[in-house]
Scaffold this active site. Structure first.
Site, PDB file in Angstrom:
ATOM      1  N   ARG A  20       0.826  -1.207   0.000  1.00  0.00           N
ATOM      2  CA  ARG A  20       0.000   0.000   0.000  1.00  0.00           C
ATOM      3  C   ARG A  20       0.870   1.270   0.000  1.00  0.00           C
ATOM      4  O   ARG A  20       0.984   1.969  -1.005  1.00  0.00           O
ATOM      5  CB  ARG A  20      -0.958  -0.006   1.215  1.00  0.00           C
ATOM      6  CG  ARG A  20      -2.111   0.985   1.103  1.00  0.00           C
ATOM      7  CD  ARG A  20      -1.809   2.397   1.544  1.00  0.00           C
ATOM      8  NE  ARG A  20      -1.367   2.483   2.937  1.00  0.00           N
ATOM      9  CZ  ARG A  20      -0.830   3.566   3.464  1.00  0.00           C
ATOM     10  NH1 ARG A  20      -0.633   4.659   2.714  1.00  0.00           N
ATOM     11  NH2 ARG A  20      -0.431   3.584   4.727  1.00  0.00           N
ATOM     12  N   ASP A  21       1.546   1.529   1.098  1.00  0.00           N
ATOM     13  CA  ASP A  21       2.321   2.766   1.226  1.00  0.00           C
ATOM     14  C   ASP A  21       3.507   2.770   0.261  1.00  0.00           C
ATOM     15  O   ASP A  21       3.887   3.823  -0.274  1.00  0.00           O
ATOM     16  CB  ASP A  21       2.825   2.882   2.670  1.00  0.00           C
ATOM     17  CG  ASP A  21       3.347   4.266   3.026  1.00  0.00           C
ATOM     18  OD1 ASP A  21       3.152   5.203   2.238  1.00  0.00           O
ATOM     19  OD2 ASP A  21       3.966   4.408   4.096  1.00  0.00           O
ATOM     20  N   HIS A 212       6.046   4.464  12.761  1.00  0.00           N
ATOM     21  CA  HIS A 212       6.130   4.423  11.297  1.00  0.00           C
ATOM     22  C   HIS A 212       7.205   5.437  10.892  1.00  0.00           C
ATOM     23  O   HIS A 212       6.938   6.627  10.759  1.00  0.00           O
ATOM     24  CB  HIS A 212       4.759   4.796  10.737  1.00  0.00           C
ATOM     25  CG  HIS A 212       4.643   4.725   9.245  1.00  0.00           C
ATOM     26  ND1 HIS A 212       3.860   3.782   8.611  1.00  0.00           N
ATOM     27  CD2 HIS A 212       5.183   5.469   8.261  1.00  0.00           C
ATOM     28  CE1 HIS A 212       3.942   3.951   7.300  1.00  0.00           C
ATOM     29  NE2 HIS A 212       4.730   4.977   7.064  1.00  0.00           N
ATOM     30  N   HIS A 214      10.400   6.945   8.503  1.00  0.00           N
ATOM     31  CA  HIS A 214      10.981   7.040   7.157  1.00  0.00           C
ATOM     32  C   HIS A 214      12.480   7.266   7.296  1.00  0.00           C
ATOM     33  O   HIS A 214      12.941   7.883   8.254  1.00  0.00           O
ATOM     34  CB  HIS A 214      10.321   8.174   6.369  1.00  0.00           C
ATOM     35  CG  HIS A 214       8.987   7.788   5.833  1.00  0.00           C
ATOM     36  ND1 HIS A 214       8.642   7.887   4.519  1.00  0.00           N
ATOM     37  CD2 HIS A 214       7.901   7.257   6.455  1.00  0.00           C
ATOM     38  CE1 HIS A 214       7.406   7.456   4.340  1.00  0.00           C
ATOM     39  NE2 HIS A 214       6.925   7.076   5.505  1.00  0.00           N
ATOM     40  N   CYS A 245       6.390   9.622   0.226  1.00  0.00           N
ATOM     41  CA  CYS A 245       5.152  10.390   0.254  1.00  0.00           C
ATOM     42  C   CYS A 245       5.222  11.476  -0.801  1.00  0.00           C
ATOM     43  O   CYS A 245       6.028  12.387  -0.685  1.00  0.00           O
ATOM     44  CB  CYS A 245       4.911  11.023   1.623  1.00  0.00           C
ATOM     45  SG  CYS A 245       3.418  12.030   1.628  1.00  0.00           S
ATOM     46  N   ASN A 254      10.172   4.314   3.280  1.00  0.00           N
ATOM     47  CA  ASN A 254       9.917   3.815   4.618  1.00  0.00           C
ATOM     48  C   ASN A 254      11.120   3.012   5.102  1.00  0.00           C
ATOM     49  O   ASN A 254      11.946   2.549   4.315  1.00  0.00           O
ATOM     50  CB  ASN A 254       8.724   2.846   4.573  1.00  0.00           C
ATOM     51  CG  ASN A 254       7.412   3.536   4.333  1.00  0.00           C
ATOM     52  OD1 ASN A 254       6.833   4.115   5.240  1.00  0.00           O
ATOM     53  ND2 ASN A 254       6.926   3.486   3.094  1.00  0.00           N
TER      54      ASN A 254
END
Lengths: 305, 305
Positions: A20-21, A212, A214, A245, A254
């Protein structure tokens, strides 16, 4: 060589966000069948939680425009397969397909709420409230992402009190877990320790929190170590370090799942993950994306260097 | 945003190894004038200790075959400029040129001593003994590198008792500081904590120890954090993440100075370094080497991505 460190959790849940991300932020469009194979291989590699896709309108995120098709192909896998839902329409689509775990994506800062969601922070939370209420009423677990918890590209440093306030509102709506995001990767370990202490002081324990990070400035794993010391036992990571992002300047990938698994394995912390299978999967996906994996562990073990 | 973390040193000495350990392991041969400018720029960026070159025979390490010329060009800079010396002949050359700080390079494992130094571990220590004795007699500071402290590509896990034993022998010869190297980058934070505890139990405090991590599996900064918690206040790093080790399979770059400075700055730990100047220097050197810097911070801030 396994050498445990005092004061860390015995087991960690890796919340895999690559499909997803990760893929959401790749310029290449990956065919649905490849995505389904990616999810299958991640589950085969022992990851029990694999965030699969996002039920956003395809015009917002064309890379995930095949959410229905993809989810239908993988939903029977033996794993927790969360999906992102931006609003009630997205929830409808997810529930129709049998999703048992959904996530909403909030911001700790006003500017990023405006840029990412095109509405005020309060208006975004108002939009999530019926989503969380309906999902929990149907026994569907809800995760609340909270982005820009440590710094914002437009606002700079973020007030921890604001982060705790927005986090408490998400939990109050029925979110079972908060995922605290360092969306632009600027945090350092003292910030992580301090923010988690603020949550604890507000009565929100580490059992409600995931992190979460990065790796924009190479800090993600050191920050993870700080979070583990504070009792956090769910860590978001992206296979091969995919993702970033597109709405935040300077954002990069990430935390790579493989780099995380290397550290946790060395610390004797149980994750269930098979590093060799993860590396093979990320090397395979890097081939589909036409570029080497940014994960250092993948590069070292897959012989890509 | 600066948020200190309890239990860490107030200041850290960065032992910059880019010009020596970094350039030694680059395939490109860098002109002496460029190396001198590199050292000058690193000192201008606030680094007080810059390991400059190695007085090894040019046939062993052709990249550093200009040691005399280079050292003569930079020796008057206002900084501590250590040089590596492999034996008494190397020490002679360094002393003639006025070096005030030399380093010897030992191995914690028998196999790596054989591969890197072409002699047994004991024979290597015998070779270093007169080097350390003569240097200290002349008031020249001696640093003892100890490689393969956490894992060896041929022997696998390394017994911490062996590491402490070899380290104690180096200190006994007169070394003022040990630099504990994870030459192949395999360590995780629990190993670091445990090894430093073994040294402390043997009466060797953190004030005698520096750490030297490689980022092969992305672990270098998390391991550094563990070392700081154990009181270590000297950290080796390489500007732009240059370097590796040509004699060890899978070895990749050193911890990048910029990624380290980002973390230490965020933790409120004084280093004296100017991050912007470091990034500019590493971006400039990457141009000379014809490849992007592996440092995530350099990539993010120099706009190379």
């Amino acid at each position: 060589m396994v050498v445990p460190e005092a004061g860390l959790p015995a087991a960690v849940t890796i919340h895999e966000v690559g499909p997803r991300d990760g893929l959401q932020n790749e310029s290449a469009v990956v065919p649905t069948e490849v995505k389904a194979e990616f999810v299958r291989r991640l589950v085969d590699a022992g990851l029990g939680t694999v965030e699969t896709t996002s039920f956003v309108p395809a015009k917002w995120v064309p890379q995930l425009g095949d959410a229905e098709d993809l989810f239908a192909q993988v939903r029977d896998l033996p794993a927790d397969l969360p999906v992102l839902v931006p609003n009630e329409r997205g929830l409808d689509r997810a529930l129709e397909l049998g999703a048992r775990h959904v996530a909403v994506f909030a911001s700790a800062t006003e500017t990023f709420a405006q840029r990412n969601l095109n509405r005020s922070l309060d208006a975004a939370l108002d939009m999530f409230e019926p989503v969380a209420a309906r999902a929990t009423a149907e026994g569907v677990r809800v995760r609340g992402y909270l982005s820009m918890c440590f710094g914002d590209p437009w606002e700079g440093p973020v007030d921890p009190a604001r982060v705790v306030d927005v986090g408490a509102r998400l939990l109050g709506m029925g979110c079972a877990q908060l995922s605290l995001g360092d969306t632009i990767g600027v945090a350092t370990p003292g910030q992580v320790t301090a923010l988690l202490a603020r949550f604890a002081a507000a009565g929100i324990g580490a059992d409600k929190i995931a992190v979460h990070f990065h790796d924009t400035y190479g800090q993600a794993l050191a920050n993870t170590l700080a979070a583990l010391r504070a009792g956090v036992a769910t860590v978001d990571a992206s296979a091969g370090g995919l993702g970033g992002c597109p709405y935040a300047k300077s954002a990069t990938g990430n935390l790579a799942t493989e780099d995380l698994v290397w550290m946790l394995t060395g610390l004797g912390i149980d994750t269930g993950a098979d590093l060799g299978r993860l590396v093979a999967t990320s090397a395979w996906m890097a081939g589909h994306l036409g570029r080497p994996s940014p994960s250092r562990t993948v590069r070292a073990l897959a012989g890509e260097r």
